[in-house]
Structure formats: structure tokens, C-alpha cells
Design a protein around this motif. Sequence first.
Motif, PDB file in Angstrom:
ATOM      1  N   GLY A  92    -106.097 -59.985 -33.412  1.00  0.00           N
ATOM      2  CA  GLY A  92    -107.190 -60.887 -33.746  1.00  0.00           C
ATOM      3  C   GLY A  92    -108.232 -60.994 -32.656  1.00  0.00           C
ATOM      4  O   GLY A  92    -108.193 -60.280 -31.643  1.00  0.00           O
TER       5      GLY A  92
ATOM      6  N   TYR B 106    -108.668 -63.111 -30.364  1.00  0.00           N
ATOM      7  CA  TYR B 106    -108.192 -63.563 -29.057  1.00  0.00           C
ATOM      8  C   TYR B 106    -107.030 -62.716 -28.557  1.00  0.00           C
ATOM      9  O   TYR B 106    -106.317 -63.098 -27.641  1.00  0.00           O
ATOM     10  CB  TYR B 106    -107.817 -65.044 -29.098  1.00  0.00           C
ATOM     11  N   GLY B 107    -106.866 -61.537 -29.157  1.00  0.00           N
ATOM     12  CA  GLY B 107    -105.875 -60.592 -28.680  1.00  0.00           C
ATOM     13  C   GLY B 107    -106.383 -59.869 -27.446  1.00  0.00           C
ATOM     14  O   GLY B 107    -107.580 -59.884 -27.119  1.00  0.00           O
TER      15      GLY B 107
ATOM     16  N   ASP C  80     -97.678 -61.891 -26.124  1.00  0.00           N
ATOM     17  CA  ASP C  80     -98.153 -62.228 -27.466  1.00  0.00           C
ATOM     18  C   ASP C  80     -99.590 -61.766 -27.684  1.00  0.00           C
ATOM     19  O   ASP C  80     -99.949 -61.307 -28.762  1.00  0.00           O
ATOM     20  CB  ASP C  80     -98.056 -63.732 -27.729  1.00  0.00           C
ATOM     21  N   MET C  81    -100.416 -61.885 -26.665  1.00  0.00           N
ATOM     22  CA  MET C  81    -101.814 -61.457 -26.778  1.00  0.00           C
ATOM     23  C   MET C  81    -101.919 -59.946 -26.914  1.00  0.00           C
ATOM     24  O   MET C  81    -102.828 -59.439 -27.564  1.00  0.00           O
ATOM     25  CB  MET C  81    -102.618 -61.942 -25.571  1.00  0.00           C
TER      26      MET C  81
ATOM     27  N   ASP D 146    -101.390 -59.112 -30.519  1.00  0.00           N
ATOM     28  CA  ASP D 146    -102.310 -59.803 -31.420  1.00  0.00           C
ATOM     29  C   ASP D 146    -103.558 -58.946 -31.656  1.00  0.00           C
ATOM     30  O   ASP D 146    -104.258 -58.594 -30.724  1.00  0.00           O
ATOM     31  CB  ASP D 146    -102.708 -61.140 -30.800  1.00  0.00           C
TER      32      ASP D 146
END
Length: 107
Positions: A80, A82-83, A74-75, A78
Motif C-alpha cells: 500500500g 505506506y509500505g 510489516d512495511m 505492505d
Amino acid sequence: GLVGWERQFYWATNERTETGKPRMYRADFAFPKQMVLVESEGGAHTVRRQHAADCLRASIAAALGYRMVRVTKDMIVDAGPYGAVALIRRALEVAAALAARNQEVPK
């Protein structure tokens, strides 16, 4: 993009195995010059034995001066703050700032 990375990066400690070879560890990705390691966490890392080995490896890496960024699937997708890319970029910035101040940790 991010430059200077290597895939399947092997790093060693000063300790030896039973056969006298250096004890080796592997990171999924690394930025060796900046001493930043990246680990992609999947389902196998939730198994208790694997989790314990991961914790030990992360601690040894930190003791040797590496920064380890652990990311999930998921990271990785992402975009964003916190990706994965943002966190890796931040770790590289911190490593560069420390090197500029000559505060590198001796190996």
C-alpha cells in the motif's frame, strides 16, 4: 523495481574517532546518488540503548543531508501507500525534485 541501491552502505561524518579514523555509520540499504538511506527495524531496535543510538544516527544523517526511511517487517510486505517500496520511491522522487531545482544540501 527500485534501481541504484546498495546493501550495507557505509557513510562517514567529518568527526574522527579516538584513533583518528573518520566516524563511520552503516545503513542497511542506500541510494547513494540520491542520498537516501533505508533502515530495517527489528527487535534489537526496541532496546533503549539501541533506540538512542538509532535516533542519534538518524539525526546525524539528516544534518548531513540524507533522507532516512525506516521500515519494519510489516512495511516491507505492505504493497500500500505506506509500505516500504512506496515510501522509498517517494523519498527518491523528492530527492530528484530537489536536485532538479539545485537545492541540494551541501555536505
